[in-house]
Design a protein around this motif. Structure first.
Motif, PDB file in Angstrom:
ATOM      1  N   LYS A 101      90.686  12.443 -39.318  1.00 20.47           N
ATOM      2  CA  LYS A 101      91.096  13.640 -40.060  1.00 20.47           C
ATOM      3  C   LYS A 101      90.443  14.879 -39.469  1.00 20.47           C
ATOM      4  O   LYS A 101      91.074  15.931 -39.355  1.00 20.47           O
ATOM      5  CB  LYS A 101      90.733  13.510 -41.541  1.00 20.47           C
ATOM      6  N   SER A 104      92.206  16.082 -36.470  1.00 25.07           N
ATOM      7  CA  SER A 104      93.479  16.759 -36.743  1.00 25.07           C
ATOM      8  C   SER A 104      93.274  18.247 -37.020  1.00 25.07           C
ATOM      9  O   SER A 104      94.199  19.039 -36.881  1.00 25.07           O
ATOM     10  CB  SER A 104      94.216  16.081 -37.900  1.00 25.07           C
ATOM     11  N   TYR A 105      92.061  18.637 -37.403  1.00 24.33           N
ATOM     12  CA  TYR A 105      91.721  20.044 -37.632  1.00 24.33           C
ATOM     13  C   TYR A 105      90.900  20.624 -36.483  1.00 24.33           C
ATOM     14  O   TYR A 105      90.229  21.637 -36.657  1.00 24.33           O
ATOM     15  CB  TYR A 105      90.928  20.194 -38.937  1.00 24.33           C
ATOM     16  N   TRP A 106      90.957  20.004 -35.329  1.00 19.90           N
ATOM     17  CA  TRP A 106      90.075  20.405 -34.245  1.00 19.90           C
ATOM     18  C   TRP A 106      90.318  21.831 -33.777  1.00 19.90           C
ATOM     19  O   TRP A 106      89.382  22.556 -33.440  1.00 19.90           O
ATOM     20  CB  TRP A 106      90.173  19.429 -33.073  1.00 19.90           C
ATOM     21  N   SER A 107      91.549  22.279 -33.768  1.00 19.11           N
ATOM     22  CA  SER A 107      91.822  23.655 -33.335  1.00 19.11           C
ATOM     23  C   SER A 107      91.176  24.658 -34.296  1.00 19.11           C
ATOM     24  O   SER A 107      90.637  25.683 -33.867  1.00 19.11           O
ATOM     25  CB  SER A 107      93.324  23.908 -33.234  1.00 19.11           C
ATOM     26  N   VAL A 108      91.183  24.346 -35.583  1.00 12.75           N
ATOM     27  CA  VAL A 108      90.533  25.192 -36.578  1.00 12.75           C
ATOM     28  C   VAL A 108      89.022  25.201 -36.333  1.00 12.75           C
ATOM     29  O   VAL A 108      88.383  26.266 -36.331  1.00 12.75           O
ATOM     30  CB  VAL A 108      90.850  24.698 -38.016  1.00 12.75           C
ATOM     31  N   LEU A 127      86.018  23.479 -44.279  1.00  9.47           N
ATOM     32  CA  LEU A 127      86.970  22.367 -44.356  1.00  9.47           C
ATOM     33  C   LEU A 127      87.080  21.828 -45.779  1.00  9.47           C
ATOM     34  O   LEU A 127      88.165  21.472 -46.233  1.00  9.47           O
ATOM     35  CB  LEU A 127      86.569  21.250 -43.393  1.00  9.47           C
ATOM     36  N   HIS A 131      90.672  23.015 -46.824  1.00  4.63           N
ATOM     37  CA  HIS A 131      91.493  21.878 -46.386  1.00  4.63           C
ATOM     38  C   HIS A 131      91.221  20.607 -47.176  1.00  4.63           C
ATOM     39  O   HIS A 131      91.776  19.553 -46.856  1.00  4.63           O
ATOM     40  CB  HIS A 131      91.280  21.624 -44.884  1.00  4.63           C
ATOM     41  N   LEU A 133      88.781  18.605 -47.155  1.00  2.95           N
ATOM     42  CA  LEU A 133      88.281  17.552 -46.279  1.00  2.95           C
ATOM     43  C   LEU A 133      86.768  17.476 -46.431  1.00  2.95           C
ATOM     44  O   LEU A 133      86.050  18.398 -46.041  1.00  2.95           O
ATOM     45  CB  LEU A 133      88.660  17.831 -44.830  1.00  2.95           C
TER      46      LEU A 133
END
Length: 156
Positions: A101, A104-108, A127, A131, A133
């Motif tokens: 998970k 999946s937010y790596w660009s953020v 996060l 998000h 998370l």
């Protein structure tokens, strides 16, 4: 044909299909060192079965010896150790899900770290807030180091 294979496996292992499947599921939860022990035991059991059931196909004997080896190793393994191994793999699985998970937010994460100069604690809070998370800052830090070190090594 399938019924014949199933019947042969049940006769050789003296286990029904559900018990065989349970042994295989247990194998997947074991530590790598215990898995290696299973394969060592499987080799010995295979040769014993080959002497007894010399007419039976080798693939059936391999499967049966594998299931029996899992059973033998589990019986020989201390129950406390076995439970600890299962718990460790369960926790590792949960950790891997969080890591997926997180990726999946790596660009953020990369934007927050590089452009906004956020700390790993602030990224974790971000996060959580935006998000939903729940990840620890240390997991964000570890993942950041793994990915960024790999990227730096590739660039150099």
């Amino acid at each position: 044909m399938e019924k014949e294979i199933l019947r042969n496996c049940e006769i050789i292992t003296k286990m029904n299909q559900e018990t065989q499947n349970q042994m295989i599921r247990t194998f997947t939860k074991l530590d790598i060192s215990v898995k290696v022990d299973v394969f060592k035991e499987q080799k010995v059991i295979f040769h014993k079965l080959k002497n007894i059931h010399f007419i039976t196909d080798n693939s059936i004997l391999t499967y049966a010896s594998f299931v029996l080896a899992v059973e033998v190793v589990i019986k020989n393994t201390n129950q406390v150790n076995l439970k600890a191994i299962k718990l460790r793999t369960k926790n590792a699985k949960k950790q891997n899900q969080k890591r997926e998970k997180l990726l999946s937010y790596w660009s953020v994460i990369k934007t927050l770290k590089n452009e906004q100069n956020y700390s790993f604690r602030e990224i974790s809070d971000y996060l959580r807030k935006y998000h939903r998370l729940e990840v620890s800052y240390s997991l964000v830090y570890q993942t950041w180091n793994e990915i960024e070190i790999i990227n730096l090594n590739k660039e150099n």
